[in-house]
Scaffold this active site. Structure first.
Site, PDB file in Angstrom:
ATOM      1  N   GLU A 454       0.617  -1.405  -0.045  1.00  0.00           N
ATOM      2  CA  GLU A 454       0.081   0.104  -0.042  1.00  0.00           C
ATOM      3  C   GLU A 454       0.791   1.199  -0.008  1.00  0.00           C
ATOM      4  OE1 GLU A 454      -2.939  -0.671  -0.801  1.00  0.00           O
ATOM      5  OE2 GLU A 454      -2.821  -2.660  -0.230  1.00  0.00           O
ATOM      6  N   GLU A 476      -0.449  -1.972 -10.102  1.00  0.00           N
ATOM      7  CA  GLU A 476      -0.651  -3.054  -8.911  1.00  0.00           C
ATOM      8  C   GLU A 476       0.573  -3.840  -9.089  1.00  0.00           C
ATOM      9  OE1 GLU A 476      -2.473  -2.905  -6.529  1.00  0.00           O
ATOM     10  OE2 GLU A 476      -3.992  -1.752  -7.366  1.00  0.00           O
TER      11      GLU A 476
HETATM   12 ZN   LIG Z   1      -2.428  -2.516  -4.804  1.00  0.00          ZN
END
Ligand SMILES: [Zn+2]
Length: 1029
Positions: A454, A476
């Site tokens: 994060e 991501e």
């Molecule tokens: Zn993520």
């Protein structure tokens, strides 16, 4: 979104590291599971699919001319933020009745023309010449907003009202005011809205001078989630306007938008409100321009009460620090937050709760970790590693964290693992809390990993955001790669890099082995469903894997400097992958390395699947040959602009020099099927010399050799395995097993790579081996030779189990603790008597008295074995005890309850799973999979699902993603044609337009492969087990 949900019952899920009662960890995301996105390329099916509004899993690859890359469309050159990238649409004048008819530009879907505007933002106009008609694609409306209007600033006031404690009465009244910059003349304001009620009379539009703009008509297109406000006269380019309205948003427990969550405090149900906006649910909280390129500043005001029983200490949180509060009407207090930086809607976050926090103040920012007042002390570890990692990233990127504070908060009901909201990161409770007495090694490690993930997003995703969701991997993939860099900042002794391949590359290979897989850079991403489907193994784990490959071939420092350059150029803006390639190539060039990153990386992100490299050698040369690794029906997904060739960075080592660091890169380019490299070593097969390619498995490819070299490598494992790097020991086993599926090597040869395991003492190779064995185990579960297989496994596990046992030293290494979960898991699963006895003893003592703690790292196996060996009254007792346990222990118990050997108990557990009063919605899938993974439960679960299909999908409303996971979990255990036919029968009752058809097709593909595997290899497996026992 957030963290990789898809792996939560897979190998990255910490508790299931040791929880899955099936013991051996054939993670559902591992080998033999197909892709998450089924793409039927057939024209008719595509056409049918287009005609349905909310389909799942189909519009991904269909027959449009494939765009090469944006440079062909003059897209990649612009450096300024571009809003509304995919704007090859005919928005024109939206109809007030029907959805605006629009076509996605087929030749060049990403192509836009940059246009500077008065605020330095860049807008785009549609390239209308590229719009074509007469394509079935016209049936799909564009879900993209027009780009004639750009939001610059929002004022949002929300009053989440849950103080009645009667859920049916909850709602969030609100007000929004948006300053809008008009970049192109238009007769309407179109923005996003979903599940929000409003009175048309409150909608107002003003000129910059405050004079009202006349509103003709207000319409809502529920399919597209558009609010369309028609005005006269037209809004003119170059002018600013203000839009405002009052509304009431839902406040329900659906884990999306602004929702409510509950937890128990001494028998009282406590309520809180919190948000999850990514990807498309900000529009469920307030009307907004809800796409990642529509960045703006936000002034947020949240109203709360603190004078109602059970709500006395309520506070609000948002992305920025509190600026001031004032008394609002009706007994509410309004908290006004500081203005945000320029950011997209999906990263906004709000919370209303009575949580407490720990805090750490550094020179430039303050980090706080929030949880309920009973648990906030357990956030100390997340805070400690959070501070280390955030500082580490600041130094690494040479770019400071730009906000004054960063809050992290543990939420009881949370759909994903965590979410990187800028300044207010949300976590599912069990992934943020750490208690040395109860937290397993897997969860302990995972807390650090998920925090690093994060925090990496603060740069990748927040400071720079993808232009559109098709480049989601830029968020991501990078966050998943930087988990390892970030954890290494704070816990270098964990050697976390060694585990990268088993946690990322191997699961990615699993889903990327099928013709129906998809490229990392997604095509035809349009609707919210299209976007949701991208949060998958390809985006996360394959994305991370190809980034790690660059890390290796560019060199760590070159990658670091190139990334810093890339982020600095586009901070607060939006990016496409072409801009990443450009920055990295420039950096390499500055350092005297002439590497055309785009030419190399296009082959990895614009086509699915991956290569298998055949390596042969003589005493002076190594020869390599590349072919595509693909299983199943290869007549599908045969189209690739690179003809399924890759630019492959090859590395070699050998028994002569055994170097595992900084190996030279030898390139095999995308126009080469074969390559030859000079090789000075004198390798002699007669002396059992060997060559090993893909050192530390940095490259996203598999390797094959001639049989003599395989035998030499396997012999090295049995004579002295420590001479081969742990990552490569894992690689040898997994490559061999993958080559069996391809019919490239004999299964007998592959199985001999397991022979040395009774000597192996390290986590990474064991993990890889147990995953592979897990597949074989699943194939044999109900077969006559399973007993022999169990004996074989006992023989492999006995020595290491004897060494590692149930208890470790205080200062034991993380990898040893992780290994214990696995080895004890396997030993009890395969009925090694000492293990079963110990587990039952520990379980019984804990059931008698909870102060008799079970060592955390073996807890899941102890619970499962305890339930397996006990009767229903114990089951009831454990079920009733679950609610009072910590969230991570609840997860363990949820799985353990599926271990029962009593049929009726398992049947009843299935009914509990779909009963909100028994099991939380977010946990239903885990409960069902626990039954599926029990050899005795598989048919019970399958029969239950068939009987109750309509109830589960419509009345209970289980999410499509969860249905998919359950079907795949089930399919991983089905091995006969009869079972396949049953699955096909349920599929055929659904109707061709069902959203679930692609999931069934994927599951059927899995079963087909299982049936073929068993048919082909059963006799050899029987022989091998006979010889081994
Ligand atoms: Zn993520």
């Amino acid at each position: 979104m957030s963290y990789k949900l898809q792996s939560f019952d897979g190998i990255n899920e910490p508790s299931s590291l040791a929880t899955s009662q099936d013991g051996l960890y054939s993670a559902s995301s591992s080998r033999k599971s197909g892709c998450y996105v089924s793409a039927k390329t057939g024209f008719i099916l595509t056409f049918l699919a287009m005609a349905t509004a909310a389909m799942v899993g189909v519009i991904v690859t269909f027959a449009v001319p494939k765009t090469n890359d944006a440079s062909d469309c003059n897209c990649g050159a612009t450096q300024a933020p571009v809003v509304g990238g995919q704007d090859c649409t005919t928005q024109g004048t939206p109809s007030t009745q029907a959805p605006p008819v629009a076509t996605t530009c087929p030749a060049c879907p990403e192509c836009t023309t940059p246009l500077m505007t008065t605020h330095g933002m860049t807008a785009s106009t549609s390239a209308s010449s590229e719009v074509t008609s007469s394509s079935p694609m016209e049936m799909t409306p564009s879900y993209r907003l027009p780009t004639s209007l750009l939001p610059v600033h929002y004022t949002v006031i929300l009053r989440p009202d849950l103080y009645s404690k009667v859920a049916a009465d909850f709602s969030t009244p609100g007000y929004v005011k948006i300053s809008i910059n008009c970049t192109e003349e238009t007769n309407n304001i179109t923005l996003h809205i979903n599940k929000i009620t409003y009175d048309n009379s409150t909608i107002k539009v003003f000129h910059a001078d405050g004079n009202p703009v006349n509103i003709n008509m207000v319409t809502e297109n529920k399919q597209l989630q558009f609010l369309i406000v028609d005005v006269t006269p037209n809004l003119m380019a170059g002018n600013m306007y203000t839009f405002e309205m009052n509304f009431t948003a839902e406040l329900v427990d659906d884990l999306a938008g602004l929702y409510y969550s509950t937890f128990d405090r001494n028998g009282t149900t406590m309520y809180l409100a919190v948000t999850q906006f990514q990807a498309t649910d900000a529009r469920k909280s307030f009307p907004c321009f809800d796409e990642p390129a529509f960045k703006a500043k936000f002034n947020i005001t949240l109203e709360r009460r603190n004078n109602t029983p059970d709500f006395e200490d309520y506070i609000t949180l948002s992305n920025m620090p509190l600026d001031h509060s004032y008394i609002a009407e009706d007994g509410f207090i309004a908290d006004v937050f500081q203005e945000t930086v320029v950011m997209p809607t999906y990263l906004l976050a709000f919370a209303v709760c009575d949580f407490k926090y720990l805090s750490s103040v550094t020179q430039n920012w303050t980090m706080n970790t929030y949880a309920s007042k009973e648990e906030y002390n357990k956030t100390a570890f997340a805070l400690e590693v959070g501070v280390d990692i955030l500082r580490g990233f600041e130094n690494y990127f040479e770019i400071p964290f730009v906000l004054p504070k960063l809050d992290q908060i543990a939420i009881p009901d949370f759909g994903a693992g965590a979410m990187e909201n800028w300044g207010l990161i949300t976590y599912r409770t069990q992934y943020m809390l750490y208690d040395p007495n109860v937290t397993t090694a897997g969860t302990h490690r995972f807390v650090a990993v998920i925090v690093a993930h994060e925090l990496a997003h603060m740069w990748f995703g927040n400071l720079i955001s993808p232009q559109w969701w098709d480049d989601l991997w830029l968020n991501e993939g990078f966050a998943s790669f930087f988990e390892y860099i970030g954890v290494d900042f704070t816990r270098p002794e964990w050697n976390i890099h060694d585990a990268f391949a088993i946690e990322n590359m191997h699961p990615a290979f699993g889903v990327d082995s099928y013709p129906t897989s998809r490229p990392i850079f997604a095509t035809n991403v349009n609707s919210p469903n299209d976007i949701d489907r991208l949060f998958d193994t390809i985006t996360y784990q394959k994305g991370a894997s190809v980034i790690r490959m660059m890390w290796n071939f560019l060199g760590p420092e070159t990658l670091r400097r190139g990334l810093s350059k890339y982020i600095k150029r586009k901070e607060y803006g939006n990016v496409r992958h072409q801009e990443l390639w450009a920055a990295l190539s420039e950096q390499a060039k500055e350092e005297g390395k002439h590497i055309n990153v785009q030419e190399i990386m296009d082959t990895w992100i614009l086509q699915q699947n991956y290569p298998v490299v055949m390596v042969t050698f003589d005493s002076t040369h190594i020869r390599t040959m590349q072919t595509r690794y693909v299983l199943g029906n290869t007549s599908e997904g045969t189209d690739s602009e690179f003809d399924f060739k890759w630019s492959i960075p090859l590395t070699f080592t050998s028994s002569q020099n055994r170097t595992y660091e900084n190996n030279d890169i030898h390139w095999m380019y995308r126009n080469q099927t074969e390559a030859t490299f000079e090789w000075p070593n004198t390798i002699n097969n007669a002396n059992d010399d060997w060559v090993l390619a893909n050192v530390q498995q940095f490259g996203y490819y598999r390797v094959n050799y001639e049989e003599s070299n395989w035998k030499a490598l396997i012999k090295q494992l049995t004579t002295n395995y420590t001479l081969i790097h742990p990552s490569n020991r894992a690689q040898i086993i997994t490559d061999l097993m993958a080559l069996v599926s391809l019919d490239s090597v004999n299964i007998s040869l592959a199985l001999t790579s397991l022979d040395y395991l009774n000597q192996e003492t390290e986590f990474v190779p064991w993990y890889a081996a147990l995953n592979e064995i897990g597949y074989i185990r699943n194939m044999l579960l109900t077969k006559a030779i399973f007993g022999k297989f169990e004996t074989y496994m006992q023989s492999k596990l006995e020595i290491i189990y004897g060494k590692i046992g149930f208890y470790g030293a205080q200062d034991e290494s993380m990898n040893n603790r992780l290994l214990r979960s696995y080895i004890v898991g396997g030993a009890c699963y395969y009925h090694i008597k000492n293990c079963t006895d110990q587990a039952v003893l520990l379980f019984d003592r804990w059931m008698e008295n909870e102060t008799n703690l079970i060592p955390p790292d073996v807890k899941s196996r102890v619970m499962c074995t305890g339930i397996r060996e006990s009767r229903s009254d114990t089951w009831d007792k454990l079920f009733n005890r679950m609610a009072s346990q910590t969230p991570s222990d609840q997860t363990i118990i949820l799985s353990a309850l599926g271990c029962s050997r009593e049929h009726w108990v398992l049947e009843r557990y299935m009914t509990y799973a779909f009963d909100d009063t028994k099991i939380r919605r977010q946990d239903a899938r885990s409960a069902i999979l626990a039954v599926v993974y029990n050899p005795l439960g598989r048919d019970i679960a399958w029969n239950y699902l068939q009987r109750n299909w309509n109830h589960i999908t419509t009345v209970y409303g289980m999410s499509a993603g969860n249905i998919n996971r359950i079907l795949r979990g089930l399919a991983s255990r089905l091995t006969t044609q009869f079972q396949r036919d049953e699955l096909a029968r349920l599929r055929d009752t659904l109707g061709s337009d069902s959203d679930y058809i692609p999931f069934f097709d994927n599951a059927l593909q899995d079963v087909d492969l299982n049936v073929a595997y068993v048919t082909k290899h059963y006799t050899e497996l029987e022989t091998w087990l006979g010889a081994s026992s």
